[in-house]
Write an enzyme that holds these catalytic residues in place. Structure first.
Site, PDB file in Angstrom:
ATOM      1  N   PRO A   9       0.712  -1.109   0.236  1.00 25.27           N
ATOM      2  CG  PRO A   9      -0.104  -0.879   1.748  1.00 25.27           C
ATOM      3  CD  PRO A   9       0.163  -2.166   1.024  1.00 25.27           C
ATOM      4  NE  ARG A  17       0.097  12.861  -1.857  1.00 32.25           N
ATOM      5  CZ  ARG A  17       0.137  13.257  -3.662  1.00 32.25           C
ATOM      6  NH1 ARG A  17       0.567  13.351  -4.462  1.00 32.25           N
ATOM      7  NH2 ARG A  17      -1.551  12.946  -3.787  1.00 32.25           N
ATOM      8  CG  ASN A  71       8.345  -2.277   0.939  1.00 34.33           C
ATOM      9  OD1 ASN A  71       7.605  -2.108   1.975  1.00 34.33           O
ATOM     10  ND2 ASN A  71       9.063  -0.630   0.318  1.00 34.33           N
ATOM     11  CB  ALA A  74       1.722   0.231   6.641  1.00 32.09           C
ATOM     12  CD  GLU A  95      10.668  -8.034   6.373  1.00 40.82           C
ATOM     13  OE1 GLU A  95      10.543  -9.065   6.873  1.00 40.82           O
ATOM     14  OE2 GLU A  95      10.331  -6.920   6.895  1.00 40.82           O
ATOM     15  CG  HIS A  97      11.138  -2.399   5.017  1.00 37.54           C
ATOM     16  ND1 HIS A  97       9.674  -2.361   4.401  1.00 37.54           N
ATOM     17  CD2 HIS A  97      11.128  -3.788   5.553  1.00 37.54           C
ATOM     18  CE1 HIS A  97       9.092  -3.424   5.519  1.00 37.54           C
ATOM     19  NE2 HIS A  97      10.509  -4.079   5.988  1.00 37.54           N
ATOM     20  CB  SER A  99      12.748   4.112   5.091  1.00 33.78           C
ATOM     21  OG  SER A  99      11.840   3.347   6.447  1.00 33.78           O
ATOM     22  NE  ARG A 104      10.593   6.416   8.289  1.00 31.74           N
ATOM     23  CZ  ARG A 104       9.627   5.604   7.524  1.00 31.74           C
ATOM     24  NH1 ARG A 104       9.478   4.850   6.741  1.00 31.74           N
ATOM     25  NH2 ARG A 104       8.232   6.546   7.644  1.00 31.74           N
TER      26      ARG A 104
HETATM   27  O1  CA2 Z   1      10.962   1.345   3.683  1.00 32.03           O
HETATM   28  C1  CA2 Z   1      10.158   0.804   3.432  1.00 32.03           C
HETATM   29  O2  CA2 Z   1       9.988   1.121   1.799  1.00 32.03           O
HETATM   30  C2  CA2 Z   1       8.083   0.484   3.987  1.00 32.03           C
HETATM   31  O3  CA2 Z   1       7.873  -0.987   3.796  1.00 32.03           O
HETATM   32  C3  CA2 Z   1       7.625   1.598   3.792  1.00 32.03           C
HETATM   33  C4  CA2 Z   1       6.064   1.687   4.033  1.00 32.03           C
HETATM   34  C5  CA2 Z   1       6.176   1.632   5.170  1.00 32.03           C
HETATM   35  O4  CA2 Z   1       4.844   2.031   6.346  1.00 32.03           O
HETATM   36  C6  CA2 Z   1       6.787   0.842   5.994  1.00 32.03           C
HETATM   37  O5  CA2 Z   1       7.074   1.625   7.377  1.00 32.03           O
HETATM   38  C7  CA2 Z   1       8.153   1.087   5.601  1.00 32.03           C
HETATM   39  C8  CA2 Z   1       4.922   3.124   3.528  1.00 32.03           C
HETATM   40  C9  CA2 Z   1       5.146   3.371   1.689  1.00 32.03           C
HETATM   41  C10 CA2 Z   1       3.921   4.743   1.741  1.00 32.03           C
HETATM   42  O6  CA2 Z   1       5.516   4.647   0.363  1.00 32.03           O
HETATM   43  C11 CA2 Z   1       4.379   6.330   0.383  1.00 32.03           C
HETATM   44  C12 CA2 Z   1       5.859   6.124  -0.574  1.00 32.03           C
HETATM   45  C13 CA2 Z   1       5.436   8.108  -1.072  1.00 32.03           C
HETATM   46  C14 CA2 Z   1       4.885   8.902  -0.760  1.00 32.03           C
HETATM   47  C15 CA2 Z   1       3.976   8.180   0.440  1.00 32.03           C
HETATM   48  C16 CA2 Z   1       4.108   6.547   0.797  1.00 32.03           C
END
Ligand code: CA2
Length: 148
Positions: A9, A17, A71, A74, A95, A97, A99, A104
């Site tokens: 998601p 963003r 990935n 959430a 898996e 990520h 970030s 975090r």
């Molecule tokens: O760091 C990652 O790849 C995460 O999987 C990204 C998820 C977050 O909930 C995980 O804790 C770590 C969030 C993805 C949201 O992606 C966006 C991308 C661009 C702008 C806004 C959100």
């Protein structure tokens, strides 16, 4: 080799963003550069914001692919259903990520998926996906050596 990258998601918003966390490149552009780097590997891509669709694609591709780069975004921190789907398939799942989730909020430190994945790569930006592909290539080589 056949590898599928599955994004969960909100990852459809990459490049649009929160560039300070997730960078400013869209996944489609990154994928193009990745495919150029690995001309001998077929890299497919799937993204969904819906948990059940992620379960479906893991089930559908987990027996016909040589590896999955996942990935789950959430859902990493919440989904027993995705963990069960990973456990049920044959191919290795890495898996990923973008970030460094450990730098975090605390709720991002726990993953339902890590215990059922081959390994975890986090914190290298979009390069995390390439590192996951390298890991799958190495695992595939080792498996072939074992079979001969
Ligand atoms: O760091 C990652 O790849 C995460 O999987 C990204 C998820 C977050 O909930 C995980 O804790 C770590 C969030 C993805 C949201 O992606 C966006 C991308 C661009 C702008 C806004 C959100």
């Amino acid at each position: 080799m056949n590898i599928i990258i599955i994004n969960g998601p909100n990852l459809n918003l990459l490049g649009k963003r929160e560039p300070e966390i997730y960078g400013c490149c869209s996944f489609e552009d990154y994928l193009e550069s990745l495919q150029e780097k690995y001309p001998d590997i077929t890299i497919s891509y799937y993204q969904s914001n819906i948990e059940g669709e992620l379960v479906n694609i893991i089930q559908e591709t987990g027996f016909i692919s040589d590896g999955i780069v996942l990935n789950a975004a959430a859902y990493t921190h919440t989904s027993v259903a995705i963990a069960d789907a990973i456990r049920s398939v044959k191919c290795p799942v890495v898996e990923v990520h973008i970030s460094n989730v450990h730098k975090r909020e605390e709720f991002r430190h726990f993953s339902y998926l890590s215990p059922v994945c081959m390994g975890v790569i986090a914190g290298f930006g979009l390069d995390s996906y390439r590192l996951a592909i390298e890991a799958l290539i190495n695992a595939n080589k080792e498996q072939q050596e074992d079979e001969h």
